[in-house]
Scaffold this motif. Structure first.
Motif, PDB file in Angstrom:
ATOM      1  N   ALA A  62      30.306   9.432 -33.096  1.00  0.00           N
ATOM      2  CA  ALA A  62      30.203  10.217 -34.328  1.00  0.00           C
ATOM      3  C   ALA A  62      29.830  11.660 -34.018  1.00  0.00           C
ATOM      4  O   ALA A  62      29.024  11.923 -33.120  1.00  0.00           O
ATOM      5  N   LEU A  63      30.408  12.585 -34.763  1.00  0.00           N
ATOM      6  CA  LEU A  63      30.059  13.996 -34.616  1.00  0.00           C
ATOM      7  C   LEU A  63      28.634  14.198 -35.109  1.00  0.00           C
ATOM      8  O   LEU A  63      28.311  13.884 -36.249  1.00  0.00           O
ATOM      9  N   GLU A  64      27.782  14.701 -34.229  1.00  0.00           N
ATOM     10  CA  GLU A  64      26.380  14.919 -34.589  1.00  0.00           C
ATOM     11  C   GLU A  64      26.045  16.391 -34.774  1.00  0.00           C
ATOM     12  O   GLU A  64      25.214  16.736 -35.611  1.00  0.00           O
ATOM     13  N   ALA A  65      26.700  17.267 -34.005  1.00  0.00           N
ATOM     14  CA  ALA A  65      26.341  18.686 -34.087  1.00  0.00           C
ATOM     15  C   ALA A  65      27.455  19.549 -33.539  1.00  0.00           C
ATOM     16  O   ALA A  65      28.247  19.117 -32.708  1.00  0.00           O
ATOM     17  N   VAL A  66      27.484  20.792 -34.028  1.00  0.00           N
ATOM     18  CA  VAL A  66      28.322  21.833 -33.445  1.00  0.00           C
ATOM     19  C   VAL A  66      27.397  22.669 -32.578  1.00  0.00           C
ATOM     20  O   VAL A  66      26.360  23.149 -33.037  1.00  0.00           O
ATOM     21  N   LEU A  67      27.754  22.799 -31.308  1.00  0.00           N
ATOM     22  CA  LEU A  67      26.914  23.503 -30.341  1.00  0.00           C
ATOM     23  C   LEU A  67      27.358  24.954 -30.214  1.00  0.00           C
ATOM     24  O   LEU A  67      28.557  25.235 -30.169  1.00  0.00           O
ATOM     25  N   PRO A  68      26.425  25.869 -30.118  1.00  0.00           N
ATOM     26  CA  PRO A  68      26.788  27.277 -29.962  1.00  0.00           C
ATOM     27  C   PRO A  68      27.358  27.534 -28.569  1.00  0.00           C
ATOM     28  O   PRO A  68      27.081  26.788 -27.633  1.00  0.00           O
ATOM     29  N   PRO A  69      28.159  28.596 -28.435  1.00  0.00           N
ATOM     30  CA  PRO A  69      28.660  28.947 -27.105  1.00  0.00           C
ATOM     31  C   PRO A  69      27.483  29.298 -26.186  1.00  0.00           C
ATOM     32  O   PRO A  69      26.521  29.914 -26.629  1.00  0.00           O
ATOM     33  N   ARG A  70      27.574  28.860 -24.949  1.00  0.00           N
ATOM     34  CA  ARG A  70      26.584  29.248 -23.938  1.00  0.00           C
ATOM     35  C   ARG A  70      27.197  29.002 -22.573  1.00  0.00           C
ATOM     36  O   ARG A  70      27.991  28.078 -22.401  1.00  0.00           O
ATOM     37  N   PRO A  71      26.849  29.836 -21.606  1.00  0.00           N
ATOM     38  CA  PRO A  71      27.453  29.708 -20.280  1.00  0.00           C
ATOM     39  C   PRO A  71      27.256  28.298 -19.723  1.00  0.00           C
ATOM     40  O   PRO A  71      26.207  27.715 -19.924  1.00  0.00           O
ATOM     41  N   PRO A  72      28.260  27.754 -19.087  1.00  0.00           N
ATOM     42  CA  PRO A  72      29.547  28.366 -18.741  1.00  0.00           C
ATOM     43  C   PRO A  72      30.620  28.194 -19.816  1.00  0.00           C
ATOM     44  O   PRO A  72      31.770  28.532 -19.583  1.00  0.00           O
ATOM     45  N   CYS A  73      30.279  27.666 -20.983  1.00  0.00           N
ATOM     46  CA  CYS A  73      31.259  27.423 -22.044  1.00  0.00           C
ATOM     47  C   CYS A  73      31.270  28.591 -23.032  1.00  0.00           C
ATOM     48  O   CYS A  73      30.292  28.796 -23.748  1.00  0.00           O
ATOM     49  N   PRO A  74      32.375  29.346 -23.087  1.00  0.00           N
ATOM     50  CA  PRO A  74      32.419  30.528 -23.942  1.00  0.00           C
ATOM     51  C   PRO A  74      32.678  30.222 -25.420  1.00  0.00           C
ATOM     52  O   PRO A  74      32.570  31.104 -26.259  1.00  0.00           O
ATOM     53  N   LEU A  75      33.034  28.970 -25.742  1.00  0.00           N
ATOM     54  CA  LEU A  75      33.343  28.592 -27.124  1.00  0.00           C
ATOM     55  C   LEU A  75      32.361  27.551 -27.644  1.00  0.00           C
ATOM     56  O   LEU A  75      31.650  26.911 -26.873  1.00  0.00           O
ATOM     57  N   GLU A  76      32.346  27.371 -28.971  1.00  0.00           N
ATOM     58  CA  GLU A  76      31.519  26.316 -29.554  1.00  0.00           C
ATOM     59  C   GLU A  76      31.966  24.954 -29.038  1.00  0.00           C
ATOM     60  O   GLU A  76      33.111  24.777 -28.615  1.00  0.00           O
ATOM     61  N   GLY A  77      31.068  23.998 -29.111  1.00  0.00           N
ATOM     62  CA  GLY A  77      31.377  22.636 -28.698  1.00  0.00           C
ATOM     63  C   GLY A  77      31.000  21.651 -29.782  1.00  0.00           C
ATOM     64  O   GLY A  77      30.266  21.980 -30.715  1.00  0.00           O
ATOM     65  N   HIS A  78      31.526  20.456 -29.662  1.00  0.00           N
ATOM     66  CA  HIS A  78      31.149  19.354 -30.541  1.00  0.00           C
ATOM     67  C   HIS A  78      30.322  18.376 -29.730  1.00  0.00           C
ATOM     68  O   HIS A  78      30.712  17.992 -28.624  1.00  0.00           O
ATOM     69  N   LEU A  79      29.211  17.944 -30.280  1.00  0.00           N
ATOM     70  CA  LEU A  79      28.406  16.885 -29.695  1.00  0.00           C
ATOM     71  C   LEU A  79      28.659  15.622 -30.506  1.00  0.00           C
ATOM     72  O   LEU A  79      28.372  15.571 -31.700  1.00  0.00           O
ATOM     73  N   HIS A  80      29.256  14.626 -29.850  1.00  0.00           N
ATOM     74  CA  HIS A  80      29.487  13.316 -30.461  1.00  0.00           C
ATOM     75  C   HIS A  80      28.529  12.337 -29.803  1.00  0.00           C
ATOM     76  O   HIS A  80      28.242  12.446 -28.607  1.00  0.00           O
ATOM     77  N   VAL A  81      28.051  11.364 -30.552  1.00  0.00           N
ATOM     78  CA  VAL A  81      27.150  10.356 -29.991  1.00  0.00           C
ATOM     79  C   VAL A  81      27.596   8.959 -30.409  1.00  0.00           C
ATOM     80  O   VAL A  81      28.215   8.768 -31.457  1.00  0.00           O
ATOM     81  N   ARG A  82      27.286   8.017 -29.528  1.00  0.00           N
ATOM     82  CA  ARG A  82      27.498   6.598 -29.859  1.00  0.00           C
ATOM     83  C   ARG A  82      26.228   5.864 -29.481  1.00  0.00           C
ATOM     84  O   ARG A  82      25.740   5.980 -28.368  1.00  0.00           O
ATOM     85  N   ASN A  83      25.707   5.136 -30.433  1.00  0.00           N
ATOM     86  CA  ASN A  83      24.502   4.342 -30.219  1.00  0.00           C
ATOM     87  C   ASN A  83      24.883   2.913 -29.865  1.00  0.00           C
ATOM     88  O   ASN A  83      25.933   2.416 -30.275  1.00  0.00           O
ATOM     89  N   ARG A  84      24.001   2.259 -29.115  1.00  0.00           N
ATOM     90  CA  ARG A  84      24.217   0.857 -28.749  1.00  0.00           C
ATOM     91  C   ARG A  84      24.480   0.065 -30.034  1.00  0.00           C
ATOM     92  O   ARG A  84      23.811   0.255 -31.044  1.00  0.00           O
ATOM     93  N   GLY A  85      25.495  -0.773 -29.981  1.00  0.00           N
ATOM     94  CA  GLY A  85      25.820  -1.615 -31.128  1.00  0.00           C
ATOM     95  C   GLY A  85      26.881  -1.038 -32.044  1.00  0.00           C
ATOM     96  O   GLY A  85      27.431  -1.759 -32.857  1.00  0.00           O
ATOM     97  N   ALA A  86      27.194   0.266 -31.920  1.00  0.00           N
ATOM     98  CA  ALA A  86      28.254   0.862 -32.738  1.00  0.00           C
ATOM     99  C   ALA A  86      29.599   0.337 -32.261  1.00  0.00           C
ATOM    100  O   ALA A  86      29.768  -0.013 -31.099  1.00  0.00           O
ATOM    101  N   THR A  87      30.563   0.304 -33.136  1.00  0.00           N
ATOM    102  CA  THR A  87      31.886  -0.205 -32.775  1.00  0.00           C
ATOM    103  C   THR A  87      32.916   0.912 -32.802  1.00  0.00           C
ATOM    104  O   THR A  87      32.674   1.986 -33.323  1.00  0.00           O
ATOM    105  N   SER A  88      34.079   0.605 -32.244  1.00  0.00           N
ATOM    106  CA  SER A  88      35.168   1.585 -32.212  1.00  0.00           C
ATOM    107  C   SER A  88      36.420   0.949 -32.788  1.00  0.00           C
ATOM    108  O   SER A  88      36.444  -0.231 -33.096  1.00  0.00           O
ATOM    109  N   SER A  89      37.475   1.754 -32.873  1.00  0.00           N
ATOM    110  CA  SER A  89      38.756   1.217 -33.370  1.00  0.00           C
ATOM    111  C   SER A  89      39.753   1.006 -32.242  1.00  0.00           C
ATOM    112  O   SER A  89      40.916   0.798 -32.499  1.00  0.00           O
ATOM    113  N   VAL A  90      39.276   1.076 -30.982  1.00  0.00           N
ATOM    114  CA  VAL A  90      40.173   0.874 -29.834  1.00  0.00           C
ATOM    115  C   VAL A  90      40.412  -0.601 -29.641  1.00  0.00           C
ATOM    116  O   VAL A  90      39.562  -1.415 -29.747  1.00  0.00           O
TER     117      VAL A  90
END
Length: 90
Positions: A62-90
């Protein structure tokens, strides 16, 4: 907490390989003896990479946060997390 990452070459993109690999590694990480202490895995990708966002969402990260740019990444990032017990659609 631990992180997961992946990279696919151009000929392998769009075949579902990244999703299957992320799901297999996630399952292994939560199911191994060493993984017993893991309650959460994190996946970070560049906000300009919608394919990675789809892989994360498809595999139950799940998308948890948008991360600000910081070296070495010049662009924003997405932080996704999965907790034990969560399921997927794969």
């Amino acid at each position: 907490m631990a992180g997961i990452g992946y990279w696919t070459g151009a000929p392998s993109r769009g075949l579902g390989l990244a999703s299957r690999a992320v799901e297999m590694l996630t399952t292994w990480a939560f199911d191994t003896d060493e993984g017993e202490a893991l309650a959460r895995l994190e996946l970070i990708h560049n906000v300009g990479n919608p394919a990675s966002c789809r892989v994360a969402e498809k595999t139950g990260y799940a998308l948890e946060a948008v991360l600000p740019p910081r070296p070495p990444c010049p662009l924003e990032g997405h932080l996704h997390v999965r907790n034990r017990g969560a399921t997927s659609s794969v």
